[in-house]
Design an enzyme around this catalytic site. Structure first.
Site, short mmCIF file in Angstrom:
data_model
loop_
_atom_site.label_atom_id
_atom_site.label_comp_id
_atom_site.label_asym_id
_atom_site.label_seq_id
_atom_site.Cartn_x
_atom_site.Cartn_y
_atom_site.Cartn_z
N ARG A 101 34.72 24.85 17.01
CA ARG A 101 33.97 25.55 15.96
C ARG A 101 32.45 25.46 16.20
O ARG A 101 31.70 24.97 15.37
CB ARG A 101 34.30 24.99 14.58
N CYS A 123 36.99 20.79 13.99
CA CYS A 123 38.04 20.47 13.00
C CYS A 123 39.36 20.60 13.74
O CYS A 123 39.41 20.85 14.94
CB CYS A 123 37.97 21.44 11.83
N LYS A 171 38.50 32.03 -1.62
CA LYS A 171 37.76 30.82 -1.22
C LYS A 171 36.65 31.18 -0.24
O LYS A 171 35.48 30.81 -0.43
CB LYS A 171 38.70 29.83 -0.54
N ASN A 172 36.99 31.97 0.80
CA ASN A 172 36.02 32.21 1.87
C ASN A 172 34.89 33.12 1.43
O ASN A 172 33.82 33.11 2.02
CB ASN A 172 36.73 32.74 3.11
N ARG A 226 42.27 22.22 -0.70
CA ARG A 226 40.99 22.85 -0.33
C ARG A 226 41.05 24.35 -0.53
O ARG A 226 40.05 24.99 -0.80
CB ARG A 226 40.68 22.58 1.15
N ARG A 255 32.97 22.74 6.83
CA ARG A 255 32.18 23.44 7.85
C ARG A 255 31.35 24.56 7.27
O ARG A 255 30.30 24.90 7.79
CB ARG A 255 33.11 24.02 8.92
N ASP A 260 44.11 33.55 9.66
CA ASP A 260 44.41 32.63 8.54
C ASP A 260 45.81 32.84 7.98
O ASP A 260 46.23 32.08 7.10
CB ASP A 260 43.39 32.83 7.41
#
Ligand code: EPZ
Length: 421
Positions: free
Chosen positions: A124, A119, A23-24, A402, A95, A310
């Site tokens: 952030r 968030c 994802k990132n 997500r 974000r 994470d």
């Protein structure tokens, strides 16, 4: 009615789970399409709501974004009608939208991007993004929640030393520097595999980038980026999450596409607590060394190659049933313990003091109604639910969608009693 996840705990996971694209990395790669008039085709794209949000944002800027025929492929190509406004209604959902700032400034010399805001896990701020882009020649004003950026002429390469490591600021500055005039030297940059993936993609488009994955990156600006096709790197955080699913359920699972090279520190910690992760040709195998117990350990999160923030919440779920007392220090984000009160509702014994958590292992977690607060916190509740006695119902599960493609199918295919209500 808001969807929920229902889990009946106590099933050992046995079977095979395919690991998706990161994802990132995908969210960092998609804005690259803004840098060129040529097409960017990404393979191994995870189907996640965040990817859809980035698609919507890029389309609003004049980029065509099409999910390809052959499975997990997405084709992006900038059109002639360009907008420079990244609207708050889209940015507030994700974000990572801030990652269009660098490319817009580098290619078009202007950008108006809504400030992403905080968030669940922290404030952030984006000050390092702005610092890097200002050093290259952009000028910013902040007006009613929007960052307005302008470049007179074109960006110019220079030396930039980041005061501390930021993955997003590193990515934004790299994407701007590839079109800047001259040489840019970036010091104290993020070394995450997602940054290496971004640089590999940019190099395949003709960019001159040296040092990806190291502390110092040097970029020679070019005029135009060629088209390319790039395969998104495997998601090391999804991989780490399912490794813990195998460990916490005392299972025996194969993770296809898994590569331990991207999780060395994490794997070392798992060996320490009694979990064996073996690398085979095209998969990893996960099982406990001593099926009856998990040992305690101490962890602090760091930028890559340290223990990933994470995976902190997921590791805490595992340590909540370890023998003895473990300590976790969250050094990256100021508020990343939102999962703790929910794990405590399931019988975990965890005390928080600032950025430190003390986890005293218990024999058994018990199912309970719990709520998800952010992406990784919510998946740690799923992991706890797998091993808890009885039923767990997790509310607000849009967070999970997500970042975890087909998580219900992947876990139930290994025998978990899990379903979406
Ligand atoms: C990326 O966020 C990831 N998101 C995060 O994953 C991940 O947790 C984080 O990197 C750290 O690895 C994406 O890649 C889309 P940072 P990012 O800039 O870039 C502070 C997930 O669960 N900071 O490295 O925003 C910041 O507040 C998400 O998938 C500033 O102060 O992270 C944090 O405390 C969550 N000013 C620390 O630095 C800045 O300008 C590290 O943030 C930027 C960051």
């Amino acid at each position: 009615m808001k969807e929920k996840i229902f889990i009946k705990g106590g099933k050992r996971l046995v079977g095979s789970i395919p690991i998706s694209g990161a994802k990132n990395s995908c969210l960092t790669l998609m804005p690259v399409a803004l840098l060129s008039e040529n097409s960017l085709v990404l393979h191994n794209v995870p189907f996640l709501s965040d990817v859809d949000t980035m698609k919507t944002l890029l389309e609003s800027l004049g980029c065509s974004v099409v999910y390809g025929g052959s499975g997990k492929c997405i084709s992006l190509k900038m059109g002639n009608e360009v907008s420079f406004l990244a609207d708050y209604e889209i940015v507030k959902k994700m974000r990572a939208s801030i990652l269009v700032l660098g490319p817009l400034l580098a290619r078009f010399g202007q950008a108006i991007v809504a400030l992403p805001g905080g968030c669940a896990i922290g404030a952030r701020p984006v000050n390092l993004h702005l610092m890097g882009l200002e050093a290259l020649g952009a000028r910013f004003t902040i007006e009613n929640g929007y960052v307005k950026g302008k470049v007179s002429g074109s960006l110019k390469g220079c030396k930039i030393i980041f005061p501390f490591v930021s993955v997003g600021a590193t990515a934004n500055t790299i994407m701007a520097a590839v079109l800047a005039k001259g040489t840019t030297e970036l010091i104290n940059v993020a070394k995450e595999p997602e940054i290496i993936d971004l640089c590999q993609c940019l190099k395949s488009m003709g960019c001159n980038i040296e040092g990806a994955g190291e502390n110092r990156i040097v970029i020679e600006g070019i005029k135009n980026l060629e088209k390319t096709t790039h395969k998104v790197v495997m998601d090391r955080i999804e991989l780490g999450t399912y490794i813990i699913a195998g460990a916490i359920s005392n299972g025996d699972i194969k993770l296809t596409g898994g590569n331990i090279a991207l999780l060395e520190n994490f794997i070392e910690k798992l060996n320490e607590v009694g979990v064996e992760v073996s690398q085979f040709e095209d998969h990893l195998r996960v099982r406990r060394i001593n099926s009856s117990s998990i040992n305690c350990t101490n962890i602090y999160t760091e930028p890559f190659p340290g223990f990933p923030t994470d995976l902190q919440a997921q590791m805490m779920a595992l340590l909540s049933i370890a023998d003895g007392v473990s300590n976790i220090e969250e050094q990256i984000f100021e508020n990343r313990f939102m999962h703790v009160p929910e794990l405590v509702r399931m019988g975990a014994n965890i005390e928080i003091e600032g950025r430190k958590a003390k986890i005293s292992g218990v024999d058994q977690l018990r199912g309970a109604p719990v709520k998800a607060t952010d992406l990784r916190a919510s998946v740690s509740l799923v992991l706890a639910g797998l091993v808890a006695e009885g039923d767990t119902v997790i509310d607000k599960i849009h967070h999970i969608d997500r970042g975890y493609e087909a998580i219900i199918q992947k876990l139930s295919s290994c025998g978990a009693m899990i379903e979406r209500l």
